[in-house]
Motif scaffolding. Sequence first.
Motif, PDB file in Angstrom:
ATOM      1  N   PHE A  97      36.148  38.030  39.814  1.00 18.15           N
ATOM      2  CA  PHE A  97      36.122  39.014  38.730  1.00 18.15           C
ATOM      3  C   PHE A  97      35.235  38.544  37.586  1.00 18.15           C
ATOM      4  CE2 PHE A  97      38.299  41.863  35.575  1.00 18.15           C
ATOM      5  CZ  PHE A  97      38.093  43.034  36.262  1.00 18.15           C
ATOM      6  N   GLY A  98      34.002  38.200  37.940  1.00 17.52           N
ATOM      7  CA  GLY A  98      33.008  37.863  36.933  1.00 17.52           C
ATOM      8  C   GLY A  98      32.278  39.111  36.482  1.00 17.52           C
ATOM      9  N   ASP A 100      40.788  36.100  41.345  1.00 18.09           N
ATOM     10  CA  ASP A 100      39.890  35.137  40.702  1.00 18.09           C
ATOM     11  C   ASP A 100      40.739  34.106  39.981  1.00 18.09           C
ATOM     12  OD1 ASP A 100      38.019  33.723  39.109  1.00 18.09           O
ATOM     13  OD2 ASP A 100      36.655  35.419  39.176  1.00 18.09           O
ATOM     14  N   LYS A 101      40.782  32.907  40.505  1.00 24.26           N
ATOM     15  CA  LYS A 101      41.656  31.874  39.926  1.00 24.26           C
ATOM     16  C   LYS A 101      41.165  31.392  38.565  1.00 24.26           C
ATOM     17  CE  LYS A 101      39.498  27.988  42.429  1.00 24.26           C
ATOM     18  NZ  LYS A 101      39.729  26.902  43.405  1.00 24.26           N
ATOM     19  N   PHE A 102      39.939  31.773  38.199  1.00 21.52           N
ATOM     20  CA  PHE A 102      39.407  31.338  36.912  1.00 21.52           C
ATOM     21  C   PHE A 102      39.572  32.403  35.812  1.00 21.52           C
ATOM     22  CE2 PHE A 102      36.849  29.160  40.202  1.00 21.52           C
ATOM     23  CZ  PHE A 102      37.203  27.849  39.903  1.00 21.52           C
ATOM     24  N   VAL A 103      40.166  33.536  36.155  1.00 24.30           N
ATOM     25  CA  VAL A 103      40.346  34.626  35.193  1.00 24.30           C
ATOM     26  C   VAL A 103      41.839  34.890  35.019  1.00 24.30           C
ATOM     27  CG1 VAL A 103      39.883  37.056  34.685  1.00 24.30           C
ATOM     28  CG2 VAL A 103      38.137  35.660  35.838  1.00 24.30           C
ATOM     29  N   MET A 105      42.514  40.889  33.673  1.00 27.64           N
ATOM     30  CA  MET A 105      42.421  41.924  34.704  1.00 27.64           C
ATOM     31  C   MET A 105      43.293  43.123  34.357  1.00 27.64           C
ATOM     32  SD  MET A 105      42.451  39.702  38.225  1.00 27.64           S
ATOM     33  CE  MET A 105      41.485  38.207  38.389  1.00 27.64           C
ATOM     34  N   LEU A 106      44.526  42.856  33.953  1.00 27.37           N
ATOM     35  CA  LEU A 106      45.438  43.943  33.615  1.00 27.37           C
ATOM     36  C   LEU A 106      44.891  44.769  32.462  1.00 27.37           C
ATOM     37  CD1 LEU A 106      48.791  41.970  33.938  1.00 27.37           C
ATOM     38  CD2 LEU A 106      48.030  43.851  35.411  1.00 27.37           C
ATOM     39  N   GLY A 107      44.225  44.089  31.526  1.00 23.86           N
ATOM     40  CA  GLY A 107      43.627  44.799  30.396  1.00 23.86           C
ATOM     41  C   GLY A 107      42.509  45.735  30.798  1.00 23.86           C
ATOM     42  N   GLU A 108      41.927  45.505  31.971  1.00 25.97           N
ATOM     43  CA  GLU A 108      40.859  46.369  32.478  1.00 25.97           C
ATOM     44  C   GLU A 108      41.358  47.306  33.579  1.00 25.97           C
ATOM     45  OE1 GLU A 108      36.997  44.811  32.974  1.00 25.97           O
ATOM     46  OE2 GLU A 108      37.295  43.154  31.567  1.00 25.97           O
ATOM     47  N   GLY A 109      42.695  47.402  33.693  1.00 22.07           N
ATOM     48  CA  GLY A 109      43.266  48.325  34.666  1.00 22.07           C
ATOM     49  C   GLY A 109      43.179  47.856  36.100  1.00 22.07           C
ATOM     50  N   VAL A 110      43.134  46.535  36.288  1.00 20.87           N
ATOM     51  CA  VAL A 110      43.011  45.948  37.621  1.00 20.87           C
ATOM     52  C   VAL A 110      44.230  45.074  37.884  1.00 20.87           C
ATOM     53  CG1 VAL A 110      41.623  44.433  39.093  1.00 20.87           C
ATOM     54  CG2 VAL A 110      40.498  45.961  37.462  1.00 20.87           C
ATOM     55  N   GLN A 111      44.850  45.251  39.028  1.00 17.44           N
ATOM     56  CA  GLN A 111      46.033  44.468  39.390  1.00 17.44           C
ATOM     57  C   GLN A 111      45.605  43.110  39.954  1.00 17.44           C
ATOM     58  OE1 GLN A 111      49.291  45.301  38.899  1.00 17.44           O
ATOM     59  NE2 GLN A 111      49.847  43.265  39.662  1.00 17.44           N
ATOM     60  N   PRO A 112      46.062  42.012  39.361  1.00 15.13           N
ATOM     61  CA  PRO A 112      45.686  40.703  39.901  1.00 15.13           C
ATOM     62  C   PRO A 112      46.494  40.350  41.149  1.00 15.13           C
ATOM     63  CG  PRO A 112      47.059  40.430  37.941  1.00 15.13           C
ATOM     64  CD  PRO A 112      46.819  41.904  38.095  1.00 15.13           C
ATOM     65  N   VAL A 113      45.844  39.691  42.099  1.00 13.47           N
ATOM     66  CA  VAL A 113      46.531  39.082  43.230  1.00 13.47           C
ATOM     67  C   VAL A 113      46.153  37.610  43.247  1.00 13.47           C
ATOM     68  CG1 VAL A 113      46.605  41.225  44.559  1.00 13.47           C
ATOM     69  CG2 VAL A 113      44.668  39.670  44.851  1.00 13.47           C
ATOM     70  N   HIS A 143      32.245  38.726  45.846  1.00 13.40           N
ATOM     71  CA  HIS A 143      31.351  38.310  44.760  1.00 13.40           C
ATOM     72  C   HIS A 143      31.513  36.819  44.471  1.00 13.40           C
ATOM     73  CE1 HIS A 143      30.401  42.480  44.363  1.00 13.40           C
ATOM     74  NE2 HIS A 143      31.691  42.741  44.330  1.00 13.40           N
ATOM     75  N   ILE A 144      31.963  36.075  45.468  1.00 12.16           N
ATOM     76  CA  ILE A 144      32.191  34.643  45.321  1.00 12.16           C
ATOM     77  C   ILE A 144      30.897  33.868  45.569  1.00 12.16           C
ATOM     78  CG2 ILE A 144      34.651  34.630  45.852  1.00 12.16           C
ATOM     79  CD1 ILE A 144      33.972  34.140  48.776  1.00 12.16           C
ATOM     80  N   PRO A 145      30.723  32.729  44.895  1.00 13.29           N
ATOM     81  CA  PRO A 145      29.541  31.893  45.159  1.00 13.29           C
ATOM     82  C   PRO A 145      29.723  31.118  46.456  1.00 13.29           C
ATOM     83  CG  PRO A 145      30.977  30.812  43.588  1.00 13.29           C
ATOM     84  CD  PRO A 145      31.596  32.161  43.856  1.00 13.29           C
TER      85      PRO A 145
END
Length: 305
Positions: free
Chosen positions: A139-140, A161-164, A169-177, A193-195
């Motif tokens: 989630f970059g 995204d373990k770094f976010v 995420m919740l603030g942008e309307g996205v459910q974190p897993v 979208h991972i490196p």
Amino acid sequence: MKVLVFTEKPFAPAAVKAIENVVNASGNELEVVEMGTREDLLEAVKNAEGLIVRSDKIDGAVMDAAPKLKVIVRAGAGYDNIDLEEATKHGICVMNTPGQNSNAVAELVFGMVVMMCRNQYNGKSGTELKGKSLGIYAFGQVGRNVARIAKGFGMKLEALDKFVDDAVMLGEGVQPVHSPEELFTNNHFVSLHIPATPETRNSIGYDLVMKMPKGGVLINTARKEVIDEAGLIKALEERPDLRYVSDIKPDSAEEFEKKFAARVFFTPKKMGAQTAEANFNAGVAAAEQVIAYLKDGWNKYQVNK
């Protein structure tokens, strides 16, 4: 001081002009080498103190040939074409230009997704995106633009995204897993979208893809190295409902296309950043970062230590 722009894939003329303006305004000298060979690079870099590249391979031999080189900027987000360990040994700062290509990549995701949902426009009935679930792996800047566009389609969103922080995420309307297994199990579409790192290389394969719901579509605009191609081929063989699209042609592209035909699609070359806007933005940002480093040691986007 000399700034070298070396690109096998040239910047757009407008971007080159803007880069020239930035460098000239700083009182430095600019050299542009487009579609050059490796020999051209080794010769041109000899007196360079700043270097701007796109996907060009910059290894220890290049750095050995450039005793004055202080900074390399990759005009784009990914930087696995630059040997960071060698750069650190040579005392060279390496930066990327995060965010400059992110909208272009995100738009391409949906260009490919819609094409696959409509069966590559073969006239047969397809499916819609509204109400479907999309899992975003990382989630970059690109991932957030993907989420923004997906909301316009009326999709349900999850991200890993373990770094976010979850709160972001919740603030942008996205459910974190919190695991790849959860992301793949929950979502009709998964966008990567991972490196390419030691942790992620060959990490997307049979076990994960087989967890996707019926009709699942895997989208890769990250790096081909994150895909376990043999495992993905096995999953597609066992699950005729699954599809795979990417703007990075896999090493096994011929096998994919022969076996799965309309269920896979690959662009002829890496296309995520191939827009006039992204080309311009990344080029100008790279020039500004090179000049800022040479002038004041500014290194906000340094990726090596």
